[in-house]
Enzyme design. Structure first.
Site, PDB file in Angstrom:
ATOM      1  N   HIS B 262       0.832  -1.212   0.000  1.00 55.76           N
ATOM      2  CA  HIS B 262       0.000   0.000   0.000  1.00 55.76           C
ATOM      3  C   HIS B 262       0.871   1.269   0.000  1.00 55.76           C
ATOM      4  O   HIS B 262       0.728   2.137  -0.871  1.00 55.76           O
ATOM      5  CB  HIS B 262      -0.910  -0.037   1.237  1.00 55.76           C
ATOM      6  CG  HIS B 262      -1.789   1.160   1.412  1.00 55.76           C
ATOM      7  ND1 HIS B 262      -3.103   1.174   1.017  1.00 55.76           N
ATOM      8  CD2 HIS B 262      -1.544   2.391   1.934  1.00 55.76           C
ATOM      9  CE1 HIS B 262      -3.635   2.359   1.293  1.00 55.76           C
ATOM     10  NE2 HIS B 262      -2.709   3.115   1.862  1.00 55.76           N
ATOM     11  N   GLU B 263       1.787   1.354   0.966  1.00 56.10           N
ATOM     12  CA  GLU B 263       2.621   2.567   1.067  1.00 56.10           C
ATOM     13  C   GLU B 263       3.531   2.708  -0.147  1.00 56.10           C
ATOM     14  O   GLU B 263       3.891   3.822  -0.534  1.00 56.10           O
ATOM     15  CB  GLU B 263       3.438   2.551   2.362  1.00 56.10           C
ATOM     16  CG  GLU B 263       2.619   2.504   3.654  1.00 56.10           C
ATOM     17  CD  GLU B 263       1.595   3.619   3.817  1.00 56.10           C
ATOM     18  OE1 GLU B 263       1.752   4.683   3.170  1.00 56.10           O
ATOM     19  OE2 GLU B 263       0.618   3.416   4.568  1.00 56.10           O
ATOM     20  N   HIS B 266       1.779   4.806  -2.705  1.00 58.49           N
ATOM     21  CA  HIS B 266       1.982   6.242  -2.410  1.00 58.49           C
ATOM     22  C   HIS B 266       3.391   6.679  -2.840  1.00 58.49           C
ATOM     23  O   HIS B 266       3.577   7.733  -3.439  1.00 58.49           O
ATOM     24  CB  HIS B 266       1.861   6.498  -0.904  1.00 58.49           C
ATOM     25  CG  HIS B 266       0.464   6.491  -0.367  1.00 58.49           C
ATOM     26  ND1 HIS B 266      -0.532   7.293  -0.881  1.00 58.49           N
ATOM     27  CD2 HIS B 266      -0.099   5.807   0.667  1.00 58.49           C
ATOM     28  CE1 HIS B 266      -1.660   7.095  -0.180  1.00 58.49           C
ATOM     29  NE2 HIS B 266      -1.424   6.192   0.752  1.00 58.49           N
ATOM     30  N   GLU B 292      -4.416   8.426  -2.569  1.00 58.88           N
ATOM     31  CA  GLU B 292      -4.932   7.159  -2.053  1.00 58.88           C
ATOM     32  C   GLU B 292      -5.268   6.207  -3.202  1.00 58.88           C
ATOM     33  O   GLU B 292      -5.144   4.992  -3.075  1.00 58.88           O
ATOM     34  CB  GLU B 292      -6.152   7.409  -1.170  1.00 58.88           C
ATOM     35  CG  GLU B 292      -6.578   6.227  -0.334  1.00 58.88           C
ATOM     36  CD  GLU B 292      -5.551   5.816   0.728  1.00 58.88           C
ATOM     37  OE1 GLU B 292      -4.599   6.595   0.987  1.00 58.88           O
ATOM     38  OE2 GLU B 292      -5.686   4.712   1.276  1.00 58.88           O
TER      39      GLU B 292
END
Lengths: 493, 493
Positions: B262-263, B266, B292
């Site tokens: 997930h990160e 980003h 996001e």
């Protein structure tokens, strides 16, 4: 509070907060930052340097300073204004453009140096270093014109206020007189000494755990600081959050372990600075030499002493596994072993001052224009041969590229190391006079008499007094090399 | 370059450098800083916030902005001025005193929250949080007065420009319509599904090594970023040096592993922002919802897909030791398992939007003064019961103290998460239309079609277009929840 002084406190509090950001970003740059982040970091730090310069050069600050000098009467506030004025003066003699140029050149040079040093790349380094030297010379010229000091003294004064080559040179001449024969005498004595070398692999995690336990023993406050890794060990961060670093080798723990003791000395000075003044120049560390006197109090006066090594020998065995080399007597022989070598930070207590004298002589000539950056390697090789009998020709990695200091133009800093050693010897002579059974107490783990004395006489005093006043209040006498000589003869002969 | 625009570029470059220091100091505060450093850090960050505010509120900037709006003609420069103006407006509507007050209150509240959350200490938190809410309401009032937006919309606009409760509420109403029955249908289907739970202890170092390998696979540039640990995982730092964090549990690697994926989404957005604009608002990420959408593209669209889990199953076994639970089919069942729970960041893809809707409703009422901070726990418990059938009464740790967002007043942020999920579904629907064999390529390790599309259509576009323009240029249509619904039905039924 007098209104003019209140204005000063507001400005210096702001400055202190900017310094906080600068210190943390610089620590991160050395200990955490990935390679490609460097340009942006350099630009950000340069911008911050300009801002700090602007804060110190604001016209209302000059006016408030002049007013406060006439209006403030309380002795402690007068000392506070004195220290504010010192910072104000150094900033107001330099134009903002030079400050930014210097910060950018230094940041670029230092970053590239990290790889160039490993690659023995003197030519690559030289290209980045010339602008750094050019900036330092401009700085020296401007500071010297305004203060009446010589070019080099003007740079020394930034780190060791009031200290000049005229004071340093005779003390260094004394050292050059008795130290080389002492080195020879000790080398001869140690030739017959049997030293067991520790063997095995020492995992980084085990060394780190040992380091953390030593830091605890030495009173480091882990709720207000950290231990990390960087190429060149240092003590950074801020008084409320002190960041010390080390570097580990899995085939040798000896240097890293004592390096941690050394940086812990710096750290405790910072951690114990009086919190009520910490945002003002008054509450900051006295000078680089006094700072180094604290790390050397921990490393040389305490850390390499027989009773301290007796105290910690079981901890070494606990973390690294027992072996005969970890007997206290043997550790003491390891930590007092004299061997002329390439690297200043790895040098023993006896040969270290000769490394410093070499740098002092080279950087002084460089700043004063007697030599050019291109001349440094040859001069380095010549002096290493003369003072330590070591051939460094062609070996820049272990020669003039070994230290971080010159990469960002911190010329005039090196003498502080040996001044620090002399201060530390004088401080411990005073403590010993007051606590006759000091060695027995150290061996028993009672380090409180040392910390209590340092705390009361140095740490809590911060910049309350000038350096000569501080030393005289603490020890009853001016700085003298005699305690250092006595200490070395007692330990090594 | 037009002179007025040149003035703007100079000011925004300076601002960008200050933001660099702020981002690194904030990352350090979360990932590195010891407890007792917090007051000084809070003061330093507050001082910097004031400085950034001053930079954006300088009179010459306002004049240059007005001039540039009339003078600049090149489309890209006009977009640049548009984004500068957006940042200028938000800053110029707030007085410096409020900015500092808010930063101090937020820093204090967030720091104490780290221990208060663990201690289930709602009363302690409430005392620190009231000033944060008071500041946010003042902020909302000032922003709303100037923009004509409602109080809550004025805060949302900071994170998702142009988005309002009037747009969000109908989309969330749609979700509230079809999502709860879908959750029930999937729960019923999964009741008969057999899922092997991974067993054993998963050492932090092994999980970290696995995470680093996944980051490499996903194209993270380790020369321009790091992976560390913090209480609440986040992506911080700067575009040139992206710092992502995670948190590990030795009894479960599942969340930490997907958290890193997930990160990394980003992070890649930041790392690929166009370097030539990176110092200007034009070159910065479009919005929180678009940000996001990138993490959810990585985590939900790619990371939890069957072909991706097939690709990485051998890596999981390599780092954590082979076991039957690491078969790709079983991993896919683990990563699509639906189970209503307390914690938003641990929630599955299906129930997550319900967590967001709960927060949206509470924070909107809080900002608009319909409820007070004291009312939050009761309201939280009531909504958790209604939307997810879960009793959280008295459990603040896993209730309203679970998230970091509210601690420093980031009200209006939560909707971005679910907007992001909808954007991501729409982006992947577009990629799939262009690359019909996408799943086969993913399973074979060829992730290039995804990265190439995201890079060209989103990452390199930065803030060149408004959010609706960006979405329409990339996908040919406005944002619609239909792709999200289709994606969920295809994956879960």
């Amino acid at each position: 509070m007098v209104a003019s002084y209140e204005t000063l406190v507001r400005s210096f509090t702001k400055l202190y907060r900017y310094q906080h950001l600068s210190a943390i970003a610089a620590w991160d740059q050395a200990a955490m930052m990935p390679q490609r982040g460097n340009d942006a970091r350099g630009a950000a730090l340069a911008e911050l340097a300009v801002l700090m310069h602007e804060t110190l050069t604001a016209p209302q600050l000059a006016a408030a300073l002049t007013a406060a000098e006439g209006e403030v009467t309380a002795p402690v506030d007068r000392a506070s204004v004195r220290e504010m004025k010192r910072q104000w003066q150094s900033a107001n003699l330099l134009p903002a453009s030079l400050v930014e140029q210097k910060s950018l050149a230094g940041s670029r040079c230092e970053h590239a140096w990290r790889t160039q040093r490993k690659a023995n790349d003197w030519a690559g380094f030289l290209a980045n270093w010339k602008p750094v030297v050019a900036c330092a010379r401009q700085e020296a010229t401007l500071l010297a014109e305004a203060t009446g000091l010589s070019l080099y003294d003007a740079l020394v004064d930034r780190f060791e206020p009031g200290m000049t080559a005229a004071v340093i040179e005779p003390m260094f001449a004394e050292l050059k007189h008795w130290l080389p024969p002492l080195v020879q005498e000790v080398l001869a004595k140690q030739r017959t000494e049997e030293v067991l070398q520790p063997t095995g692999t020492f995992p980084v995690e085990a060394q780190r755990a040992l380091g953390l336990e030593l830091m605890s023993l030495l009173g480091f406050d882990f709720e207000a600081g950290r231990l990390d890794v960087s190429t060149h060990p240092f003590c950074g961060g801020v008084a409320e959050d002190v960041r010390i670093t080390t570097r580990y080798r899995t085939d040798d723990f000896v240097q890293a372990m004592m390096g941690i003791v050394h940086e812990t000395g710096h750290a405790r000075y910072e951690q114990r600075l009086p919190r009520e003044w910490v945002h003002l120049p008054l509450g900051q560390a006295r000078s680089m030499g006094i700072h180094e006197s604290q790390s050397l109090s921990f490393e040389m006066q305490l850390g390499r002493s027989r009773p301290f090594l007796q105290l910690i020998a079981p901890l070494v065995a606990k973390h690294l596994g027992a072996q005969p080399a970890f007997a206290a007597d043997n550790l003491a022989r390891i930590y007092t072993r004299v061997k002329p070598g390439f690297i200043r930070v790895d040098a023993d207590e006896l040969t270290y001052p000769l490394h410093v004298i070499l740098r002092f002589e080279i950087e002084r000539a460089l700043v004063e224009g007697d030599i050019e950056p291109e001349d440094v390697p040859a001069l380095w090789a010549e002096k290493m041969q003369a003072y330590l009998g070591i051939d460094t020709r062609g070996n820049y990695t272990d020669g003039c590229l070994q230290d971080i200091h010159w990469t960002d133009g911190a010329f005039g800093y090196f003498p502080s190391y040996t001044l620090g050693a002399m201060y530390a010897a004088q401080f411990f002579a005073t403590i010993r006079a007051q606590v006759p059974d000091l060695d027995a107490r150290i061996a028993a783990g009672d380090l409180a008499p040392i910390f209590t004395w340092l705390d009361a006489n140095l740490w809590r005093q911060a910049s309350r007094w000038t350096t000569p006043e501080l030393v005289e209040r603490a020890t009853g006498a001016k700085l003298s090399a005699v305690h250092f000589e006595r200490h070395l003869r007692a330990r090594y002969l």
